[in-house]
Design a protein around this motif. Structure first.
Motif, PDB file in Angstrom:
ATOM      1  N   ASP A  61       6.849  -6.000  -5.328  1.00  0.00           N
ATOM      2  CA  ASP A  61       5.734  -4.837  -5.367  1.00  0.00           C
ATOM      3  C   ASP A  61       6.247  -3.919  -6.784  1.00  0.00           C
ATOM      4  OD1 ASP A  61       4.518  -6.007  -3.404  1.00  0.00           O
ATOM      5  OD2 ASP A  61       4.688  -4.210  -1.994  1.00  0.00           O
ATOM      6  N   GLU A  77      -1.023  -6.146  -8.861  1.00  0.00           N
ATOM      7  CA  GLU A  77      -1.836  -5.956  -7.710  1.00  0.00           C
ATOM      8  C   GLU A  77      -1.573  -4.989  -6.700  1.00  0.00           C
ATOM      9  OE1 GLU A  77      -3.782  -9.657  -6.149  1.00  0.00           O
ATOM     10  OE2 GLU A  77      -4.458 -10.201  -8.287  1.00  0.00           O
ATOM     11  N   ARG A  78      -0.482  -5.005  -6.504  1.00  0.00           N
ATOM     12  CA  ARG A  78       0.533  -4.064  -5.374  1.00  0.00           C
ATOM     13  C   ARG A  78       1.163  -3.159  -5.962  1.00  0.00           C
ATOM     14  NH1 ARG A  78       0.445  -5.572   0.156  1.00  0.00           N
ATOM     15  NH2 ARG A  78       2.653  -5.074   0.334  1.00  0.00           N
ATOM     16  N   THR A 106      -3.728  -1.340  -3.981  1.00  0.00           N
ATOM     17  CA  THR A 106      -4.145  -2.906  -4.459  1.00  0.00           C
ATOM     18  C   THR A 106      -5.417  -2.865  -5.119  1.00  0.00           C
ATOM     19  OG1 THR A 106      -5.569  -3.402  -2.379  1.00  0.00           O
ATOM     20  CG2 THR A 106      -3.044  -3.410  -1.983  1.00  0.00           C
TER      21      THR A 106
END
Length: 269
Positions: A61, A77-78, A106
């Motif tokens: 992440d 995306e995270r 997200t």
């Protein structure tokens, strides 16, 4: 067994809070930042503790930390948004009004978040559907209420809508004084307090998209059922920006009217 995102957010916030609590009252050197802001060793060490928890569980992440900046791909995306000590000046002068904020953004928005109070031991958290406060391992659902009439107003810069709007002018507005009782605690813990029914509302200027300071509090208030918009009632992070979060529609409408009167009085607008 893999830890759920909501539990990871809580664990990370608690790790940061433990550092903040342990270092309280110590003589801490200040690290100067831009605009007269500063950090302390507590900010930096709390952020390290939070990121260690996140990295151990979610090594892939991305993270944005208040002190360490952005790591990971810009289009990740995270992305975890980390504010290890919101209320640094309060803390530096031994005032126990601070928050430790951790949120996961997200492509769906902020999906989980936690705001920890190091000195009460409370953790306000959301899994994106409900909002709760954890005390001594027991979770209680948050219930917003405007009964107190207390409205926290953020007076810290930046002020991108000056001179059309300045939050400080609310404090001198007779209509504001007649309807509400102002508070200025200078930490985004007060945003979580709106979700918890301890404040009727919170008002700030600023552009708050992906804000490490505000992401957790906003997510908590949305999940708790508060009314959450920009300062002109527009969708968050659009237009002139800012934030008005209120326990109910009537409180929100009253504050929007007061804010709107400032914009209407500015000839440039």
């Amino acid at each position: 067994m893999s830890i759920e995102d909501r539990d990871l957010a809580i664990a990370a916030a608690e790790a940061g809070a433990a550092v903040v609590r342990a270092k309280y009252g110590a003589s801490l050197a200040r690290v100067d930042k831009s605009g007269g802001d500063f950090a302390t060793a507590a900010d930096i060490e709390a952020e390290h503790a939070i990121i260690e928890v996140l990295r151990t569980a979610r090594p892939d992440d991305a993270v944005t930390g208040e002190e360490s900046g952005r790591t990971g791909a810009d289009d990740a995306e995270r992305r975890w948004l980390v504010d290890p000590l919101c209320g640094t000046l309060n803390y530096a002068v031994r005032t126990m009004l601070v928050a430790v904020n951790v949120a996961l953004r997200t492509r769906l928005g902020v999906t989980v978040a936690a705001s920890a109070d190091p000195f009460t031991g409370e953790v306000f958290w959301t899994d994106g559907t409900g909002a709760y406060v954890r005390r001594d391992g027991v979770d209680e659902r948050l219930t917003p209420s405007a009964e107190s009439r207390l409205v926290d107003v953020n007076l810290d810069p930046p002020f991108p809508n000056d001179p059309a709007f300045r939050a400080v002018r609310l404090l001198a507005d007779p209509e504001f004084v007649a309807a509400f009782r102002p508070r200025v605690v200078s930490t985004t813990l007060a945003v979580a307090w709106v979700a918890a029914g301890r404040r009727a509302a919170y008002v700030t200027d600023g552009h708050l998209g992906d804000s490490v300071h505000f992401a957790s509090g906003i997510a908590l208030c949305q999940a708790a059922g508060c009314v959450v918009t920009g300062i002109q009632g527009q969708p968050l992070h659009t237009g002139v920006g800012g934030l008005v979060v209120a326990a109910d529609q009537d409180t929100h409408a009253a504050l929007l009217a007061l804010v709107g009167s400032q914009f209407a009085a500015d000839p440039a607008r």
